[in-house]
Design a protein around this motif. Structure first.
Motif, PDB file in Angstrom:
ATOM      1  N   GLY A 176       8.675  -6.213  37.334  1.00  0.00           N
ATOM      2  CA  GLY A 176       9.282  -6.342  35.962  1.00  0.00           C
ATOM      3  C   GLY A 176       9.951  -5.078  35.134  1.00  0.00           C
ATOM      4  N   TRP A 177      10.206  -4.132  36.137  1.00  0.00           N
ATOM      5  CA  TRP A 177      10.955  -2.939  35.547  1.00  0.00           C
ATOM      6  C   TRP A 177      12.363  -3.215  35.156  1.00  0.00           C
ATOM      7  N   VAL A 178      12.859  -4.227  35.890  1.00  0.00           N
ATOM      8  CA  VAL A 178      14.210  -4.704  35.659  1.00  0.00           C
ATOM      9  C   VAL A 178      14.109  -6.300  35.439  1.00  0.00           C
ATOM     10  N   ASN A 179      15.162  -6.817  34.797  1.00  0.00           N
ATOM     11  CA  ASN A 179      15.216  -8.430  34.609  1.00  0.00           C
ATOM     12  C   ASN A 179      15.592  -9.127  36.088  1.00  0.00           C
ATOM     13  N   ARG A 180      16.597  -8.551  36.435  1.00  0.00           N
ATOM     14  CA  ARG A 180      17.201  -9.000  37.711  1.00  0.00           C
ATOM     15  C   ARG A 180      17.989  -8.044  38.732  1.00  0.00           C
ATOM     16  N   VAL A 181      17.981  -8.277  39.810  1.00  0.00           N
ATOM     17  CA  VAL A 181      18.683  -7.581  40.778  1.00  0.00           C
ATOM     18  C   VAL A 181      19.870  -8.196  41.011  1.00  0.00           C
ATOM     19  N   LEU A 182      20.983  -8.038  40.987  1.00  0.00           N
ATOM     20  CA  LEU A 182      22.321  -8.646  41.296  1.00  0.00           C
ATOM     21  C   LEU A 182      23.336  -7.814  42.361  1.00  0.00           C
ATOM     22  N   PRO A 183      24.059  -8.650  42.895  1.00  0.00           N
ATOM     23  CA  PRO A 183      25.032  -8.072  43.960  1.00  0.00           C
ATOM     24  C   PRO A 183      25.952  -7.096  43.197  1.00  0.00           C
ATOM     25  N   ALA A 184      26.456  -6.018  43.976  1.00  0.00           N
ATOM     26  CA  ALA A 184      27.195  -5.115  43.257  1.00  0.00           C
ATOM     27  C   ALA A 184      28.447  -5.486  42.866  1.00  0.00           C
ATOM     28  N   ASP A 185      29.133  -6.700  43.405  1.00  0.00           N
ATOM     29  CA  ASP A 185      30.361  -7.387  42.993  1.00  0.00           C
ATOM     30  C   ASP A 185      29.997  -8.396  42.130  1.00  0.00           C
ATOM     31  N   ALA A 186      28.777  -8.447  41.665  1.00  0.00           N
ATOM     32  CA  ALA A 186      28.572  -9.718  40.446  1.00  0.00           C
ATOM     33  C   ALA A 186      27.903  -8.933  39.491  1.00  0.00           C
ATOM     34  N   ILE A 187      27.240  -7.985  39.327  1.00  0.00           N
ATOM     35  CA  ILE A 187      26.502  -7.472  38.121  1.00  0.00           C
ATOM     36  C   ILE A 187      27.489  -7.320  37.029  1.00  0.00           C
ATOM     37  N   THR A 188      28.673  -6.769  37.162  1.00  0.00           N
ATOM     38  CA  THR A 188      29.046  -6.468  35.523  1.00  0.00           C
ATOM     39  C   THR A 188      29.698  -7.898  35.224  1.00  0.00           C
ATOM     40  N   GLY A 189      30.157  -8.984  35.809  1.00  0.00           N
ATOM     41  CA  GLY A 189      30.432 -10.241  35.413  1.00  0.00           C
ATOM     42  C   GLY A 189      29.268 -10.939  34.607  1.00  0.00           C
ATOM     43  N   PHE A 190      28.092 -10.728  35.516  1.00  0.00           N
ATOM     44  CA  PHE A 190      27.028 -11.282  34.800  1.00  0.00           C
ATOM     45  C   PHE A 190      26.250 -10.564  33.533  1.00  0.00           C
ATOM     46  N   VAL A 191      26.559  -9.332  33.476  1.00  0.00           N
ATOM     47  CA  VAL A 191      26.167  -8.667  32.351  1.00  0.00           C
ATOM     48  C   VAL A 191      27.086  -9.036  31.130  1.00  0.00           C
ATOM     49  N   ASP A 192      28.344  -9.036  31.375  1.00  0.00           N
ATOM     50  CA  ASP A 192      29.372  -9.483  30.576  1.00  0.00           C
ATOM     51  C   ASP A 192      29.387 -10.607  29.826  1.00  0.00           C
ATOM     52  N   ARG A 193      29.176 -11.679  30.763  1.00  0.00           N
ATOM     53  CA  ARG A 193      28.859 -12.957  30.222  1.00  0.00           C
ATOM     54  C   ARG A 193      27.482 -13.235  29.430  1.00  0.00           C
ATOM     55  N   LEU A 194      26.439 -12.707  29.816  1.00  0.00           N
ATOM     56  CA  LEU A 194      25.317 -12.721  29.102  1.00  0.00           C
ATOM     57  C   LEU A 194      25.499 -12.026  27.541  1.00  0.00           C
ATOM     58  N   VAL A 195      26.082 -10.836  27.678  1.00  0.00           N
ATOM     59  CA  VAL A 195      26.112 -10.072  26.283  1.00  0.00           C
ATOM     60  C   VAL A 195      27.288 -10.743  25.473  1.00  0.00           C
ATOM     61  N   ALA A 196      28.160 -11.142  26.087  1.00  0.00           N
ATOM     62  CA  ALA A 196      29.311 -11.974  25.153  1.00  0.00           C
ATOM     63  C   ALA A 196      28.685 -13.247  24.642  1.00  0.00           C
ATOM     64  N   ARG A 197      27.849 -13.943  25.337  1.00  0.00           N
ATOM     65  CA  ARG A 197      27.031 -15.165  24.945  1.00  0.00           C
ATOM     66  C   ARG A 197      25.987 -14.725  23.676  1.00  0.00           C
ATOM     67  N   ILE A 198      25.400 -13.752  23.806  1.00  0.00           N
ATOM     68  CA  ILE A 198      24.605 -13.200  22.846  1.00  0.00           C
ATOM     69  C   ILE A 198      25.478 -13.069  21.441  1.00  0.00           C
ATOM     70  N   ALA A 199      26.451 -12.116  21.698  1.00  0.00           N
ATOM     71  CA  ALA A 199      27.193 -11.662  20.674  1.00  0.00           C
ATOM     72  C   ALA A 199      28.076 -12.972  19.865  1.00  0.00           C
ATOM     73  N   SER A 200      28.138 -13.804  20.404  1.00  0.00           N
ATOM     74  CA  SER A 200      28.684 -15.288  19.708  1.00  0.00           C
ATOM     75  C   SER A 200      27.467 -15.769  18.906  1.00  0.00           C
ATOM     76  N   PHE A 201      26.477 -15.489  18.976  1.00  0.00           N
ATOM     77  CA  PHE A 201      25.512 -16.182  17.987  1.00  0.00           C
ATOM     78  C   PHE A 201      25.415 -15.489  16.817  1.00  0.00           C
ATOM     79  N   PRO A 202      24.748 -16.043  15.610  1.00  0.00           N
ATOM     80  CA  PRO A 202      24.955 -15.754  14.378  1.00  0.00           C
ATOM     81  C   PRO A 202      23.938 -14.276  14.392  1.00  0.00           C
ATOM     82  N   PRO A 203      24.659 -13.204  14.210  1.00  0.00           N
ATOM     83  CA  PRO A 203      24.077 -11.739  14.487  1.00  0.00           C
ATOM     84  C   PRO A 203      22.724 -11.697  13.468  1.00  0.00           C
ATOM     85  N   HIS A 204      22.687 -12.362  12.321  1.00  0.00           N
ATOM     86  CA  HIS A 204      21.120 -12.329  11.668  1.00  0.00           C
ATOM     87  C   HIS A 204      20.365 -12.882  12.253  1.00  0.00           C
TER      88      HIS A 204
END
Length: 277
Positions: A176-204
């Motif tokens: 539980g030290w990290v959420n997930r281990v992701l392949p080197a060629d996939a980690i940036t895409g995964f993080v980008d999609r997740l953070v963009a998804r969160i940022a699209s929700f009402p900030p409050h």
């Protein structure tokens, strides 16, 4: 030359990229720059989420500069306020927007404490985690003794902190030290999609939900103050100074030495002379 680059997407996602060759050592200068960046982003209402990355896939952040620690004052009053490093880490934990560490390669010491202070951590399979401080005669003084038991439990935290050994990404994920281990060629895409998804929700709503989770973590500031006092108390010990100097002599803070940091810590325990009685 700046070691911290920041880009802010139209979505409000701020990407902080750390680049301090050769090993992303956290010198005092890098720390000051990173702390200022974290503070600025925390107070920027146009920023909806923060991602920390490294420009070097072999190191996220190696650790804090041992040469700098050797120069710290050896006699300090008992702290009544959080020090600058603790404040930076607390800002990552408590700011009203999510913080994510994207960990590729090695992360240790103060770098590991920065990552542990973020809300989420994602790693590549070749990521390696460590808290080598006890082998140097000190302790994880930048929040490691406070964060790790809460993340991975008492026994595993003590294995990490007292053992001073390298922990592979798969073990870190299982603990539980990290959420997930992701392949080197996939980690940036995964993080980008997740953070963009969160940022699209009402900030409050994002801020209120994070604050509710943060409230469940009790006693953090008091524990950090005690950690700071314990760290300061180690600095004047002759064995501490001998261990840190020996660490530098046998390859610490060089790429070759840092690639085998766990082994280096073991060698340090066998080769550091004890202080005279």
């Amino acid at each position: 030359m700046s070691a911290v680059a920041v880009s802010v997407e139209d979505s409000g996602v701020a990407v902080v990229t750390i680049g301090h060759p050769p090993i992303n050592l956290m010198t005092v200068e890098v720390f000051i720059e990173l702390a200022g960046t974290v503070d600025r982003l925390a107070n920027d209402d146009t920023v909806r989420a923060v991602v920390l990355r490294s420009a070097n896939p072999e190191w996220f952040i190696a650790h804090f500069d041992v040469e700098a620690i050797l120069g710290f004052p050896t006699e300090q009053p008992t702290p009544t306020e959080l020090n600058g490093f603790h404040l930076m880490c607390e800002r990552l934990r408590t700011m009203d927007k999510p913080t994510i560490a994207q960990i590729e390669g090695r992360v240790g010491g103060g770098g590991s404490e920065v990552a542990a202070s973020c809300d989420m951590r994602f790693a590549t399979p070749d990521a390696v985690f460590s808290q080598p401080e006890v082998a140097l005669g000190i302790l994880p003084g930048g929040s490691g003794t406070v964060r790790l038991p809460r993340l991975i439990g008492r026994g595993r935290a003590l294995e990490v902190i007292l053992g001073c050994d390298d922990i592979d990404a798969q073990t870190a994920e299982a603990w539980g030290w990290v959420n997930r281990v992701l392949p080197a060629d996939a980690i940036t895409g995964f993080v980008d999609r997740l953070v963009a998804r969160i940022a699209s929700f009402p900030p409050h709503a994002v801020a209120a939900a994070k604050a509710a989770v943060v409230r469940a973590e009790t006693g953090i500031v008091d524990d950090l103050l005690q950690e700071g006092a314990a760290f300061n108390a180690t600095l004047a010990d002759p064995e501490t100074r001998a261990a840190m100097q020996r660490f530098l002599e046998i390859g610490g803070q060089t790429p070759d030495g840092e690639r085998r940091l766990g082994q280096l810590a073991a060698e340090l325990g066998r080769t550091t002379p004890s202080a005279p009685d």
